[in-house]
Scaffold this motif. Structure first.
Motif, PDB file in Angstrom:
ATOM      1  N   THR A  19       0.842  -1.194   0.000  1.00 35.06           N
ATOM      2  CA  THR A  19       0.000   0.000   0.000  1.00 35.06           C
ATOM      3  C   THR A  19       0.878   1.244   0.000  1.00 35.06           C
ATOM      4  OG1 THR A  19      -0.158  -0.062   2.405  1.00 35.06           O
ATOM      5  CG2 THR A  19      -1.921  -1.143   1.176  1.00 35.06           C
ATOM      6  N   PHE A  20       0.352   2.299  -0.585  1.00 29.95           N
ATOM      7  CA  PHE A  20       1.071   3.565  -0.685  1.00 29.95           C
ATOM      8  C   PHE A  20       0.215   4.683  -0.122  1.00 29.95           C
ATOM      9  CE2 PHE A  20       2.921   0.873  -3.897  1.00 29.95           C
ATOM     10  CZ  PHE A  20       4.259   1.207  -3.888  1.00 29.95           C
ATOM     11  N   SER A  21       0.863   5.646   0.529  1.00 27.73           N
ATOM     12  CA  SER A  21       0.147   6.814   1.023  1.00 27.73           C
ATOM     13  C   SER A  21      -0.182   7.732  -0.150  1.00 27.73           C
ATOM     14  CB  SER A  21       1.011   7.572   2.036  1.00 27.73           C
ATOM     15  OG  SER A  21       2.111   8.185   1.371  1.00 27.73           O
ATOM     16  N   GLU A  22      -1.061   8.700   0.076  1.00 32.97           N
ATOM     17  CA  GLU A  22      -1.403   9.659  -0.979  1.00 32.97           C
ATOM     18  C   GLU A  22      -0.165  10.429  -1.435  1.00 32.97           C
ATOM     19  OE1 GLU A  22      -4.792  12.185  -0.378  1.00 32.97           O
ATOM     20  OE2 GLU A  22      -5.840  10.595   0.703  1.00 32.97           O
ATOM     21  N   ASP A  23       0.699  10.782  -0.496  1.00 34.27           N
ATOM     22  CA  ASP A  23       1.935  11.505  -0.846  1.00 34.27           C
ATOM     23  C   ASP A  23       2.834  10.643  -1.733  1.00 34.27           C
ATOM     24  OD1 ASP A  23       1.188  13.771   0.559  1.00 34.27           O
ATOM     25  OD2 ASP A  23       2.347  13.231   2.350  1.00 34.27           O
ATOM     26  N   GLU A  24       2.946   9.356  -1.393  1.00 33.19           N
ATOM     27  CA  GLU A  24       3.767   8.455  -2.202  1.00 33.19           C
ATOM     28  C   GLU A  24       3.178   8.288  -3.598  1.00 33.19           C
ATOM     29  OE1 GLU A  24       5.702   5.586   1.241  1.00 33.19           O
ATOM     30  OE2 GLU A  24       3.688   5.138   0.483  1.00 33.19           O
ATOM     31  N   GLU A  25       1.849   8.142  -3.688  1.00 37.05           N
ATOM     32  CA  GLU A  25       1.192   8.011  -4.990  1.00 37.05           C
ATOM     33  C   GLU A  25       1.438   9.246  -5.843  1.00 37.05           C
ATOM     34  OE1 GLU A  25      -2.905   7.180  -4.161  1.00 37.05           O
ATOM     35  OE2 GLU A  25      -2.475   5.131  -3.521  1.00 37.05           O
ATOM     36  N   SER A  26       1.344  10.417  -5.233  1.00 35.86           N
ATOM     37  CA  SER A  26       1.581  11.666  -5.948  1.00 35.86           C
ATOM     38  C   SER A  26       3.026  11.753  -6.432  1.00 35.86           C
ATOM     39  CB  SER A  26       1.250  12.846  -5.029  1.00 35.86           C
ATOM     40  OG  SER A  26       1.567  14.067  -5.653  1.00 35.86           O
ATOM     41  N   LEU A  27       3.954  11.371  -5.567  1.00 35.23           N
ATOM     42  CA  LEU A  27       5.368  11.392  -5.933  1.00 35.23           C
ATOM     43  C   LEU A  27       5.653  10.425  -7.078  1.00 35.23           C
ATOM     44  CD1 LEU A  27       8.237  12.398  -5.485  1.00 35.23           C
ATOM     45  CD2 LEU A  27       8.479  10.666  -3.691  1.00 35.23           C
ATOM     46  N   ILE A  28       5.066   9.235  -7.022  1.00 36.07           N
ATOM     47  CA  ILE A  28       5.260   8.263  -8.108  1.00 36.07           C
ATOM     48  C   ILE A  28       4.764   8.842  -9.432  1.00 36.07           C
ATOM     49  CG2 ILE A  28       4.522   6.018  -9.013  1.00 36.07           C
ATOM     50  CD1 ILE A  28       4.452   5.082  -6.015  1.00 36.07           C
ATOM     51  N   ALA A  29       3.587   9.444  -9.419  1.00 32.47           N
ATOM     52  CA  ALA A  29       3.035  10.027 -10.649  1.00 32.47           C
ATOM     53  C   ALA A  29       3.932  11.143 -11.189  1.00 32.47           C
ATOM     54  CB  ALA A  29       1.627  10.557 -10.385  1.00 32.47           C
ATOM     55  N   ARG A  30       4.410  12.003 -10.302  1.00 32.88           N
ATOM     56  CA  ARG A  30       5.288  13.103 -10.751  1.00 32.88           C
ATOM     57  C   ARG A  30       6.614  12.578 -11.276  1.00 32.88           C
ATOM     58  NH1 ARG A  30       5.889  16.711  -5.843  1.00 32.88           N
ATOM     59  NH2 ARG A  30       5.314  14.795  -4.827  1.00 32.88           N
ATOM     60  N   MET A  31       7.195  11.623 -10.556  1.00 35.01           N
ATOM     61  CA  MET A  31       8.468  11.044 -10.998  1.00 35.01           C
ATOM     62  C   MET A  31       8.308  10.299 -12.317  1.00 35.01           C
ATOM     63  SD  MET A  31      11.011  11.742  -8.936  1.00 35.01           S
ATOM     64  CE  MET A  31      12.179  10.471  -9.380  1.00 35.01           C
ATOM     65  N   TYR A  32       7.201   9.579 -12.482  1.00 29.52           N
ATOM     66  CA  TYR A  32       6.969   8.845 -13.726  1.00 29.52           C
ATOM     67  C   TYR A  32       6.877   9.816 -14.899  1.00 29.52           C
ATOM     68  CZ  TYR A  32       5.160   5.540 -17.103  1.00 29.52           C
ATOM     69  OH  TYR A  32       4.999   4.766 -18.213  1.00 29.52           O
ATOM     70  N   SER A  33       6.231  10.960 -14.680  1.00 30.10           N
ATOM     71  CA  SER A  33       6.128  11.938 -15.770  1.00 30.10           C
ATOM     72  C   SER A  33       7.489  12.542 -16.120  1.00 30.10           C
ATOM     73  CB  SER A  33       5.125  13.044 -15.430  1.00 30.10           C
ATOM     74  OG  SER A  33       5.622  13.885 -14.428  1.00 30.10           O
ATOM     75  N   LEU A  34       8.404  12.552 -15.164  1.00 31.80           N
ATOM     76  CA  LEU A  34       9.741  13.104 -15.408  1.00 31.80           C
ATOM     77  C   LEU A  34      10.726  12.083 -15.961  1.00 31.80           C
ATOM     78  CD1 LEU A  34      10.198  15.223 -12.161  1.00 31.80           C
ATOM     79  CD2 LEU A  34       9.900  16.102 -14.479  1.00 31.80           C
ATOM     80  N   VAL A  35      10.721  10.866 -15.404  1.00 31.41           N
ATOM     81  CA  VAL A  35      11.764   9.892 -15.758  1.00 31.41           C
ATOM     82  C   VAL A  35      11.234   8.621 -16.422  1.00 31.41           C
ATOM     83  CG1 VAL A  35      13.271  10.738 -13.923  1.00 31.41           C
ATOM     84  CG2 VAL A  35      11.785   8.777 -13.475  1.00 31.41           C
ATOM     85  N   GLY A  36       9.910   8.522 -16.575  1.00 32.97           N
ATOM     86  CA  GLY A  36       9.348   7.326 -17.207  1.00 32.97           C
ATOM     87  C   GLY A  36       9.408   6.128 -16.281  1.00 32.97           C
ATOM     88  N   ASP A  37       9.574   4.947 -16.859  1.00 37.49           N
ATOM     89  CA  ASP A  37       9.513   3.716 -16.071  1.00 37.49           C
ATOM     90  C   ASP A  37      10.863   3.306 -15.473  1.00 37.49           C
ATOM     91  OD1 ASP A  37      10.774   2.882 -18.359  1.00 37.49           O
ATOM     92  OD2 ASP A  37       9.365   1.274 -18.815  1.00 37.49           O
ATOM     93  N   ARG A  38      11.596   4.255 -15.002  1.00 38.34           N
ATOM     94  CA  ARG A  38      12.871   3.973 -14.324  1.00 38.34           C
ATOM     95  C   ARG A  38      12.561   3.725 -12.845  1.00 38.34           C
ATOM     96  NH1 ARG A  38      16.877   8.556 -16.142  1.00 38.34           N
ATOM     97  NH2 ARG A  38      18.320   7.239 -14.964  1.00 38.34           N
ATOM     98  N   TRP A  39      12.019   2.525 -12.585  1.00 40.08           N
ATOM     99  CA  TRP A  39      11.489   2.181 -11.268  1.00 40.08           C
ATOM    100  C   TRP A  39      12.530   2.271 -10.160  1.00 40.08           C
ATOM    101  CZ3 TRP A  39       6.890   2.987 -12.501  1.00 40.08           C
ATOM    102  CH2 TRP A  39       6.330   2.495 -13.668  1.00 40.08           C
ATOM    103  N   ASN A  40      13.770   1.901 -10.443  1.00 40.05           N
ATOM    104  CA  ASN A  40      14.826   1.996  -9.421  1.00 40.05           C
ATOM    105  C   ASN A  40      15.055   3.434  -8.999  1.00 40.05           C
ATOM    106  OD1 ASN A  40      15.507  -0.735  -9.078  1.00 40.05           O
ATOM    107  ND2 ASN A  40      16.739  -0.711 -10.943  1.00 40.05           N
ATOM    108  N   LEU A  41      15.021   4.339  -9.950  1.00 37.34           N
ATOM    109  CA  LEU A  41      15.217   5.752  -9.638  1.00 37.34           C
ATOM    110  C   LEU A  41      14.059   6.276  -8.790  1.00 37.34           C
ATOM    111  CD1 LEU A  41      17.022   8.227 -10.166  1.00 37.34           C
ATOM    112  CD2 LEU A  41      15.648   8.665 -12.200  1.00 37.34           C
ATOM    113  N   ILE A  42      12.838   5.897  -9.151  1.00 38.57           N
ATOM    114  CA  ILE A  42      11.664   6.325  -8.378  1.00 38.57           C
ATOM    115  C   ILE A  42      11.711   5.720  -6.976  1.00 38.57           C
ATOM    116  CG2 ILE A  42       9.144   6.252  -8.259  1.00 38.57           C
ATOM    117  CD1 ILE A  42       9.180   6.213 -11.400  1.00 38.57           C
ATOM    118  N   ALA A  43      12.054   4.439  -6.876  1.00 37.55           N
ATOM    119  CA  ALA A  43      12.112   3.764  -5.573  1.00 37.55           C
ATOM    120  C   ALA A  43      13.143   4.405  -4.651  1.00 37.55           C
ATOM    121  CB  ALA A  43      12.419   2.283  -5.759  1.00 37.55           C
ATOM    122  N   GLY A  44      14.188   4.960  -5.214  1.00 32.80           N
ATOM    123  CA  GLY A  44      15.202   5.628  -4.414  1.00 32.80           C
ATOM    124  C   GLY A  44      14.684   6.851  -3.681  1.00 32.80           C
TER     125      GLY A  44
END
Length: 70
Positions: A19-44
């Motif tokens: 599960t993810f908090s609303e803040d984490e969900e928002s961060l994932i969406a923003r990071m995905y729009s910036l870096v695409g599917d670079r999951w390791n970078l987002i997870a960092g």
């Protein structure tokens, strides 16, 4: 005692999902729009979440939102 920041729930298929908090969900969406599917970078940027956790979350979110737009 230190609590694990990773929270899991069981979905209807019996699979554990993180599960993810609303803040984490928002961060994932923003990071995905910036870096695409670079999951390791987002997870960092999200302590306690793995690249696989984030990829699974994003994939399930994409599938569920595409099925509601039909």
């Amino acid at each position: 005692m230190e609590e694990d920041s990773k929270t899991s729930t069981e979905d209807i298929t019996g699979t554990l999902t993180t599960t993810f908090s609303e803040d984490e969900e928002s961060l994932i969406a923003r990071m995905y729009s910036l870096v695409g599917d670079r999951w390791n970078l987002i997870a960092g940027r999200i302590p306690g979440k793995s690249a696989e956790d984030i990829k699974e979350y994003w994939t399930s979110k994409s599938i569920s939102s595409s099925s509601t737009t039909k």
